[in-house]
Each structure stands twice: as structure tokens, then as C-alpha cells.
Design a protein around this motif. Sequence first.
Motif, mmCIF file in Angstrom:
data_model
loop_
_atom_site.group_PDB
_atom_site.id
_atom_site.type_symbol
_atom_site.label_atom_id
_atom_site.label_comp_id
_atom_site.label_asym_id
_atom_site.label_seq_id
_atom_site.Cartn_x
_atom_site.Cartn_y
_atom_site.Cartn_z
ATOM 1 N N THR A 250 0.833 -1.206 0.000
ATOM 2 C CA THR A 250 0.000 0.000 0.000
ATOM 3 C C THR A 250 0.868 1.256 0.000
ATOM 4 O O THR A 250 0.591 2.220 -0.725
ATOM 5 C CB THR A 250 -0.926 0.018 1.219
ATOM 6 O OG1 THR A 250 -1.729 -1.171 1.234
ATOM 7 C CG2 THR A 250 -1.852 1.227 1.176
ATOM 8 N N MET A 251 1.942 1.252 0.802
ATOM 9 C CA MET A 251 2.850 2.389 0.835
ATOM 10 C C MET A 251 3.509 2.608 -0.523
ATOM 11 O O MET A 251 3.596 3.743 -1.016
ATOM 12 C CB MET A 251 3.929 2.158 1.895
ATOM 13 C CG MET A 251 4.963 3.263 1.990
ATOM 14 S SD MET A 251 6.431 2.803 2.939
ATOM 15 C CE MET A 251 7.179 1.617 1.818
ATOM 16 N N GLN A 252 3.930 1.519 -1.155
ATOM 17 C CA GLN A 252 4.623 1.649 -2.436
ATOM 18 C C GLN A 252 3.697 2.163 -3.529
ATOM 19 O O GLN A 252 4.068 3.043 -4.319
ATOM 20 C CB GLN A 252 5.209 0.296 -2.837
ATOM 21 C CG GLN A 252 6.127 0.352 -4.045
ATOM 22 C CD GLN A 252 6.843 -0.962 -4.278
ATOM 23 O OE1 GLN A 252 6.920 -1.794 -3.381
ATOM 24 N NE2 GLN A 252 7.345 -1.154 -5.480
ATOM 25 N N LEU A 253 2.477 1.643 -3.579
ATOM 26 C CA LEU A 253 1.534 2.080 -4.603
ATOM 27 C C LEU A 253 1.055 3.509 -4.356
ATOM 28 O O LEU A 253 0.829 4.271 -5.295
ATOM 29 C CB LEU A 253 0.341 1.121 -4.664
ATOM 30 C CG LEU A 253 0.657 -0.304 -5.127
ATOM 31 C CD1 LEU A 253 -0.614 -1.147 -5.157
ATOM 32 C CD2 LEU A 253 1.315 -0.304 -6.499
ATOM 33 N N ALA A 254 0.912 3.875 -3.084
ATOM 34 C CA ALA A 254 0.501 5.245 -2.770
ATOM 35 C C ALA A 254 1.578 6.237 -3.198
ATOM 36 O O ALA A 254 1.276 7.339 -3.662
ATOM 37 C CB ALA A 254 0.214 5.378 -1.280
ATOM 38 N N ARG B 164 0.399 10.304 -8.670
ATOM 39 C CA ARG B 164 0.856 11.656 -8.995
ATOM 40 C C ARG B 164 0.121 12.695 -8.160
ATOM 41 O O ARG B 164 0.693 13.711 -7.796
ATOM 42 C CB ARG B 164 0.646 11.937 -10.481
ATOM 43 C CG ARG B 164 1.462 11.025 -11.388
ATOM 44 C CD ARG B 164 1.269 11.373 -12.849
ATOM 45 N NE ARG B 164 1.741 12.716 -13.147
ATOM 46 C CZ ARG B 164 1.638 13.295 -14.329
ATOM 47 N NH1 ARG B 164 1.035 12.652 -15.317
ATOM 48 N NH2 ARG B 164 2.102 14.508 -14.541
ATOM 49 N N GLY B 165 -1.150 12.464 -7.883
ATOM 50 C CA GLY B 165 -1.897 13.403 -7.054
ATOM 51 C C GLY B 165 -2.109 14.752 -7.700
ATOM 52 O O GLY B 165 -2.185 15.775 -7.011
ATOM 53 N N THR B 166 -2.221 14.804 -9.041
ATOM 54 C CA THR B 166 -2.382 16.085 -9.730
ATOM 55 C C THR B 166 -3.836 16.384 -10.093
ATOM 56 O O THR B 166 -4.108 17.385 -10.746
ATOM 57 C CB THR B 166 -1.547 16.098 -11.027
ATOM 58 O OG1 THR B 166 -1.924 14.975 -11.841
ATOM 59 C CG2 THR B 166 -0.070 16.000 -10.712
ATOM 60 N N ASP C 270 -0.405 14.996 -1.847
ATOM 61 C CA ASP C 270 0.647 13.978 -1.807
ATOM 62 C C ASP C 270 0.089 12.757 -1.089
ATOM 63 O O ASP C 270 -0.259 12.822 0.090
ATOM 64 C CB ASP C 270 1.874 14.523 -1.079
ATOM 65 C CG ASP C 270 3.015 13.513 -1.033
ATOM 66 O OD1 ASP C 270 2.925 12.488 -1.744
ATOM 67 O OD2 ASP C 270 3.990 13.754 -0.291
ATOM 68 N N TYR C 271 0.008 11.635 -1.798
ATOM 69 C CA TYR C 271 -0.560 10.427 -1.215
ATOM 70 C C TYR C 271 0.473 9.578 -0.469
ATOM 71 O O TYR C 271 0.124 8.602 0.178
ATOM 72 C CB TYR C 271 -1.187 9.556 -2.320
ATOM 73 C CG TYR C 271 -2.526 10.045 -2.800
ATOM 74 C CD1 TYR C 271 -3.706 9.652 -2.182
ATOM 75 C CD2 TYR C 271 -2.617 10.918 -3.870
ATOM 76 C CE1 TYR C 271 -4.936 10.102 -2.616
ATOM 77 C CE2 TYR C 271 -3.850 11.381 -4.322
ATOM 78 C CZ TYR C 271 -5.001 10.956 -3.698
ATOM 79 O OH TYR C 271 -6.227 11.410 -4.131
#
Length: 207
Positions: free
Chosen positions: A38-42, A46-48, A96-97
Motif C-alpha cells: 500500500t505504501m509503495q503504490l501510494a 501523482r496526485g495532480t 501527496d498520497y
Amino acid sequence: MPRVALYNMNGDQVGEIDLKDEVFGVPVHQQALHDAVTMQLAGRRRGTHDTKTRAEVSGGGRKPWRQKGTGRARHGSIRSPIWRGGGIVFGPHPRDYSFRVPRKVRRLAMKSALSSKVSGGTIVVLDELKIDAPKTKDMIKILENLKVNNKALVVTAERDETVYKSARNIPGVKPLSVPGLNVYDLLAHPTLVITRDAVAKVEEVFA
């Protein structure tokens, strides 16, 4: 102490290799694996994405009609969220995810992923992996010799440009070096093909 077969590039077993219990023989911790993936995929997001609020859409500076006497509902702006073309109330905005899990959890997740390959019999250890020139057909031949017919993660101790260029175009095959080894790729690829030098380096880092 887990013991697995050691192969050469022709697919012949040339011996056996002992793996350290503290890296390749730990109980698989499902929650640690979940947190690490989950941390890696988050972190990849991009969160744009962005939507405009009623303060950001154009127009709406004038009251569309007078407050009373028209028989219609009262409105103050055509950019109200209930109007078509109006602002979005709870839409997404740039963010920022990424987040971090504790270092011990990340290490436990890596050990769990490696141990799952050993317990599942889906790890192939090579005595060495050397290709003279970047040729995809040479890497395909090696994988065929090892009877690796599905998605595979090919791991070397250091980044080898020849191996990388030979394997990157094979569908389902991903070349990595030990510094780039991660939990997601270990779980996403059913088979782990790793060199003996890479095993030693992994044990050095995580033991």
C-alpha cells in the motif's frame, strides 16, 4: 535453514545453496506485506487531479434574478454547486498520497516476501548470469532452460546493463538489482530468478 537447488544458465543443477533463516525462513506476515505494498503504490500516485470550487469557476458575479416576485427559487450566483457548470463541493485537489511505514515493518515485509518464494518453491538461484551482448533471445533461452514460463523477476547483485537490456523487452519479465528490490515486484511476479551473488547481498542487508 532453507536449502534450495543451484542452477547454471543451461538449466542444470550444479549443487545446493543454504539460505539464512532470518531472511528466507521467517513466517509470512500478511499485514506487513499489505502495509508495504500500500505504501509503495501510494507513493506512485501523482496526485495532480483537481476540481474547481465555486470561488474558482468563471462567471457568477451577478445575481441571476431578483430575490422575490418571479415565482422561482432564490439564487445568488450561477456558480453555486447546485447549478450545472457550477463549482464542485468536495472534489479532489492536488495532494501527496505518499506515507511511510516503520522501518522494521518494511524489513519484515521484505523478509516475508522472500520467504514466501522459498516456501512456495518459486525461487530459482543461478550460480551466475552473464550475457556477452544485449540479446533478448539469449535471455529467453536461459529462462527456457530454467523452465520459467510465466512472469519472472530477475535479480542481480548490481545493475548489469547487458542483462537489463536483454530482459526488459520480454513480456512479464522484469530485471532488477538488489538495491531496487521491492515487496510489490516480488509479489507481482510468480517466479524469482536470483543470482548467488545477489542472495549473498540480500542476506548481508537484511540478516
